[in-house]
Motif scaffolding. Structure first.
Motif, PDB file in Angstrom:
ATOM      1  N   GLU A  78      32.896 -48.182   4.971  1.00 26.46           N
ATOM      2  CA  GLU A  78      32.676 -46.754   4.836  1.00 26.46           C
ATOM      3  C   GLU A  78      31.242 -46.393   5.235  1.00 26.46           C
ATOM      4  O   GLU A  78      30.324 -47.208   5.144  1.00 26.46           O
ATOM      5  N   THR A  79      31.046 -45.162   5.669  1.00 29.89           N
ATOM      6  CA  THR A  79      29.717 -44.648   5.977  1.00 29.89           C
ATOM      7  C   THR A  79      29.571 -43.270   5.351  1.00 29.89           C
ATOM      8  O   THR A  79      30.562 -42.604   5.039  1.00 29.89           O
ATOM      9  N   ILE A  80      28.327 -42.840   5.174  1.00 28.25           N
ATOM     10  CA  ILE A  80      28.049 -41.498   4.658  1.00 28.25           C
ATOM     11  C   ILE A  80      27.342 -40.704   5.748  1.00 28.25           C
ATOM     12  O   ILE A  80      26.375 -41.175   6.348  1.00 28.25           O
ATOM     13  N   ARG A  81      27.835 -39.507   6.002  1.00 23.50           N
ATOM     14  CA  ARG A  81      27.223 -38.635   7.003  1.00 23.50           C
ATOM     15  C   ARG A  81      26.581 -37.438   6.307  1.00 23.50           C
ATOM     16  O   ARG A  81      27.200 -36.795   5.447  1.00 23.50           O
ATOM     17  N   VAL A  82      25.347 -37.149   6.666  1.00 25.76           N
ATOM     18  CA  VAL A  82      24.607 -36.010   6.105  1.00 25.76           C
ATOM     19  C   VAL A  82      24.151 -35.122   7.255  1.00 25.76           C
ATOM     20  O   VAL A  82      23.593 -35.609   8.241  1.00 25.76           O
ATOM     21  N   ILE A  83      24.387 -33.828   7.129  1.00 29.91           N
ATOM     22  CA  ILE A  83      23.967 -32.859   8.133  1.00 29.91           C
ATOM     23  C   ILE A  83      23.080 -31.832   7.449  1.00 29.91           C
ATOM     24  O   ILE A  83      23.382 -31.361   6.346  1.00 29.91           O
ATOM     25  N   GLY A  84      21.967 -31.499   8.082  1.00 31.92           N
ATOM     26  CA  GLY A  84      21.055 -30.541   7.475  1.00 31.92           C
ATOM     27  C   GLY A  84      19.947 -30.133   8.418  1.00 31.92           C
ATOM     28  O   GLY A  84      20.058 -30.250   9.637  1.00 31.92           O
ATOM     29  N   ARG A  85      18.851 -29.671   7.830  1.00 33.73           N
ATOM     30  CA  ARG A  85      17.685 -29.237   8.600  1.00 33.73           C
ATOM     31  C   ARG A  85      16.453 -29.978   8.087  1.00 33.73           C
ATOM     32  O   ARG A  85      16.271 -30.126   6.883  1.00 33.73           O
ATOM     33  N   ALA A  86      15.626 -30.404   9.028  1.00 32.97           N
ATOM     34  CA  ALA A  86      14.497 -31.261   8.687  1.00 32.97           C
ATOM     35  C   ALA A  86      13.158 -30.566   8.917  1.00 32.97           C
ATOM     36  O   ALA A  86      13.033 -29.679   9.761  1.00 32.97           O
ATOM     37  N   SER A  87      12.179 -30.994   8.156  1.00 32.41           N
ATOM     38  CA  SER A  87      10.794 -30.583   8.351  1.00 32.41           C
ATOM     39  C   SER A  87       9.919 -31.816   8.187  1.00 32.41           C
ATOM     40  O   SER A  87      10.357 -32.851   7.675  1.00 32.41           O
ATOM     41  N   ILE A  88       8.670 -31.720   8.626  1.00 35.04           N
ATOM     42  CA  ILE A  88       7.751 -32.859   8.629  1.00 35.04           C
ATOM     43  C   ILE A  88       6.558 -32.537   7.734  1.00 35.04           C
ATOM     44  O   ILE A  88       5.908 -31.503   7.909  1.00 35.04           O
ATOM     45  N   LEU A  89       6.268 -33.422   6.779  1.00 37.27           N
ATOM     46  CA  LEU A  89       5.171 -33.211   5.843  1.00 37.27           C
ATOM     47  C   LEU A  89       4.114 -34.304   5.981  1.00 37.27           C
ATOM     48  O   LEU A  89       4.427 -35.461   6.255  1.00 37.27           O
ATOM     49  N   THR A  90       2.850 -33.910   5.752  1.00 42.00           N
ATOM     50  CA  THR A  90       1.740 -34.869   5.697  1.00 42.00           C
ATOM     51  C   THR A  90       1.082 -34.875   4.327  1.00 42.00           C
ATOM     52  O   THR A  90       0.066 -35.539   4.132  1.00 42.00           O
ATOM     53  N   ASP A  91       1.662 -34.175   3.380  1.00 37.04           N
ATOM     54  CA  ASP A  91       1.115 -34.070   2.032  1.00 37.04           C
ATOM     55  C   ASP A  91       0.932 -35.466   1.433  1.00 37.04           C
ATOM     56  O   ASP A  91       1.900 -36.231   1.318  1.00 37.04           O
ATOM     57  N   PRO A  92      -0.310 -35.829   1.023  1.00 34.07           N
ATOM     58  CA  PRO A  92      -0.544 -37.156   0.427  1.00 34.07           C
ATOM     59  C   PRO A  92       0.340 -37.427  -0.790  1.00 34.07           C
ATOM     60  O   PRO A  92       0.667 -38.585  -1.066  1.00 34.07           O
ATOM     61  N   ALA A  93       0.714 -36.379  -1.519  1.00 30.79           N
ATOM     62  CA  ALA A  93       1.581 -36.572  -2.683  1.00 30.79           C
ATOM     63  C   ALA A  93       2.918 -37.180  -2.265  1.00 30.79           C
ATOM     64  O   ALA A  93       3.560 -37.887  -3.048  1.00 30.79           O
ATOM     65  N   PHE A  94       3.332 -36.925  -1.031  1.00 30.41           N
ATOM     66  CA  PHE A  94       4.581 -37.488  -0.517  1.00 30.41           C
ATOM     67  C   PHE A  94       4.323 -38.816   0.190  1.00 30.41           C
ATOM     68  O   PHE A  94       4.985 -39.817  -0.096  1.00 30.41           O
ATOM     69  N   THR A  95       3.380 -38.821   1.138  1.00 36.29           N
ATOM     70  CA  THR A  95       3.165 -40.039   1.933  1.00 36.29           C
ATOM     71  C   THR A  95       2.730 -41.213   1.066  1.00 36.29           C
ATOM     72  O   THR A  95       3.207 -42.341   1.245  1.00 36.29           O
ATOM     73  N   GLU A  96       1.855 -40.979   0.096  1.00 30.70           N
ATOM     74  CA  GLU A  96       1.355 -42.072  -0.726  1.00 30.70           C
ATOM     75  C   GLU A  96       2.402 -42.600  -1.694  1.00 30.70           C
ATOM     76  O   GLU A  96       2.275 -43.718  -2.205  1.00 30.70           O
ATOM     77  N   SER A  97       3.442 -41.831  -1.932  1.00 31.11           N
ATOM     78  CA  SER A  97       4.520 -42.314  -2.809  1.00 31.11           C
ATOM     79  C   SER A  97       5.409 -43.331  -2.093  1.00 31.11           C
ATOM     80  O   SER A  97       6.247 -43.972  -2.725  1.00 31.11           O
ATOM     81  N   PHE A  98       5.213 -43.474  -0.774  1.00 29.79           N
ATOM     82  CA  PHE A  98       6.002 -44.418   0.012  1.00 29.79           C
ATOM     83  C   PHE A  98       5.167 -45.604   0.500  1.00 29.79           C
ATOM     84  O   PHE A  98       5.562 -46.291   1.439  1.00 29.79           O
ATOM     85  N   ILE A  99       4.055 -45.873  -0.140  1.00 22.99           N
ATOM     86  CA  ILE A  99       3.206 -46.991   0.271  1.00 22.99           C
ATOM     87  C   ILE A  99       3.948 -48.311   0.089  1.00 22.99           C
ATOM     88  O   ILE A  99       4.533 -48.581  -0.955  1.00 22.99           O
ATOM     89  N   VAL A 100       3.926 -49.128   1.150  1.00 20.48           N
ATOM     90  CA  VAL A 100       4.479 -50.476   1.121  1.00 20.48           C
ATOM     91  C   VAL A 100       3.454 -51.410   1.753  1.00 20.48           C
ATOM     92  O   VAL A 100       2.938 -51.125   2.838  1.00 20.48           O
ATOM     93  N   ASN A 101       3.121 -52.490   1.063  1.00 20.45           N
ATOM     94  CA  ASN A 101       2.120 -53.447   1.541  1.00 20.45           C
ATOM     95  C   ASN A 101       0.795 -52.760   1.870  1.00 20.45           C
ATOM     96  O   ASN A 101       0.119 -53.084   2.848  1.00 20.45           O
ATOM     97  N   GLY A 102       0.448 -51.784   1.042  1.00 23.78           N
ATOM     98  CA  GLY A 102      -0.832 -51.095   1.195  1.00 23.78           C
ATOM     99  C   GLY A 102      -0.873 -50.062   2.297  1.00 23.78           C
ATOM    100  O   GLY A 102      -1.928 -49.473   2.543  1.00 23.78           O
ATOM    101  N   LYS A 103       0.261 -49.796   2.971  1.00 23.56           N
ATOM    102  CA  LYS A 103       0.282 -48.853   4.083  1.00 23.56           C
ATOM    103  C   LYS A 103       1.207 -47.687   3.765  1.00 23.56           C
ATOM    104  O   LYS A 103       2.351 -47.883   3.363  1.00 23.56           O
ATOM    105  N   ALA A 104       0.678 -46.483   3.974  1.00 29.44           N
ATOM    106  CA  ALA A 104       1.471 -45.270   3.767  1.00 29.44           C
ATOM    107  C   ALA A 104       1.956 -44.749   5.111  1.00 29.44           C
ATOM    108  O   ALA A 104       1.260 -44.896   6.123  1.00 29.44           O
ATOM    109  N   PRO A 105       3.122 -44.138   5.153  1.00 24.59           N
ATOM    110  CA  PRO A 105       3.568 -43.522   6.412  1.00 24.59           C
ATOM    111  C   PRO A 105       2.684 -42.330   6.750  1.00 24.59           C
ATOM    112  O   PRO A 105       2.138 -41.680   5.858  1.00 24.59           O
TER     113      PRO A 105
END
Length: 215
Positions: free
Chosen positions: A111-138
């Motif tokens: 089975e697969t899941i399909r999601v359709i929507g609208r996207a935006s791009i954020l640079t807010d540190p509150a978001f990017t820093e919450s995804f830090i892996v091996n000391g690197k944030a997106p």
């Protein structure tokens, strides 16, 4: 040479070839991410992101430890844009046309899941820093406002003919999931942990035992 009479050129001609959708194929489409769809998304180590822009269409593969796509709530997904080849084709397209489609897959699960929507791009540190892996944030986080969400069920023939599935991450044979029974979306097993301690090994680990029953 094929005759033009065999080319489908109108919506009426196309719909005349197929029966109308009914039952689960209609009911399963909802305008939000319910708890069952959420479990699938959080267990998926891979998805494909389809976008459209001035240069045409693009489909970008995205993969990481299960849970790398965060379900903020039933109407929002958060996706870290990890460092890569810097082509940023998807991001360029999103700026031009925010409409996106995502297809989530789990190795060994039909089975697969399909999601359709609208996207935006954020640079807010509150978001990017919450995804830090091996000391690197997106550098950025893609935010998807969910408009439609539904499950695609594998064909019965593939479930019958395949005793094992090939794990895409390790090329090892993975146990086949249990047969799919369309009555509910109760996940059989717990979603794999995505804590920092487990991330390093989870990329190499095949997601095993995840199946749906009674849809």
């Amino acid at each position: 040479m094929a005759s033009r009479d065999h080319r489908v050129t109108t919506l009426e001609a196309l719909e005349a070839l197929y029966d109308k959708p009914y039952g689960p194929s209609v009911i399963k489409e909802i305008d939000h991410i319910n708890p069952h769809y959420r479990k699938f998304i959080e267990a998926a180590p891979f998805f494909a992101l389809a976008t459209s822009g001035p240069e045409g269409l693009d489909c970008s593969p995205r993969g990481d430890a299960p849970g790398f796509v965060r379900v903020a709530d039933e109407k929002m997904l958060l996706i870290p844009d990890r460092r890569g080849n810097n082509r940023i084709d998807s991001l360029r397209n999103i700026l031009a046309d925010p409409r996106v489609a995502l297809l989530f897959l789990i190795p060994g699960v039909g089975e697969t899941i399909r999601v359709i929507g609208r996207a935006s791009i954020l640079t807010d540190p509150a978001f990017t820093e919450s995804f830090i892996v091996n000391g690197k944030a997106p550098r950025t986080v893609i935010v998807v406002a969910v408009e439609r969400c539904f499950i695609n069920v594998r064909r019965r023939s593939s479930a019958r003919n395949c005793g094992t599935r090939l794990c895409m991450s390790t090329a090892r044979a993975c146990p086949a999931p249990e047969p799919f029974l369309p009555r509910s979306l109760a996940a059989k097993s717990a979603v794999p942990s995505t804590t920092a301690a487990s991330r390093s090994g989870s990329r190499r680990r095949c997601t095993r035992g995840f199946s749906y029953r009674n849809i």
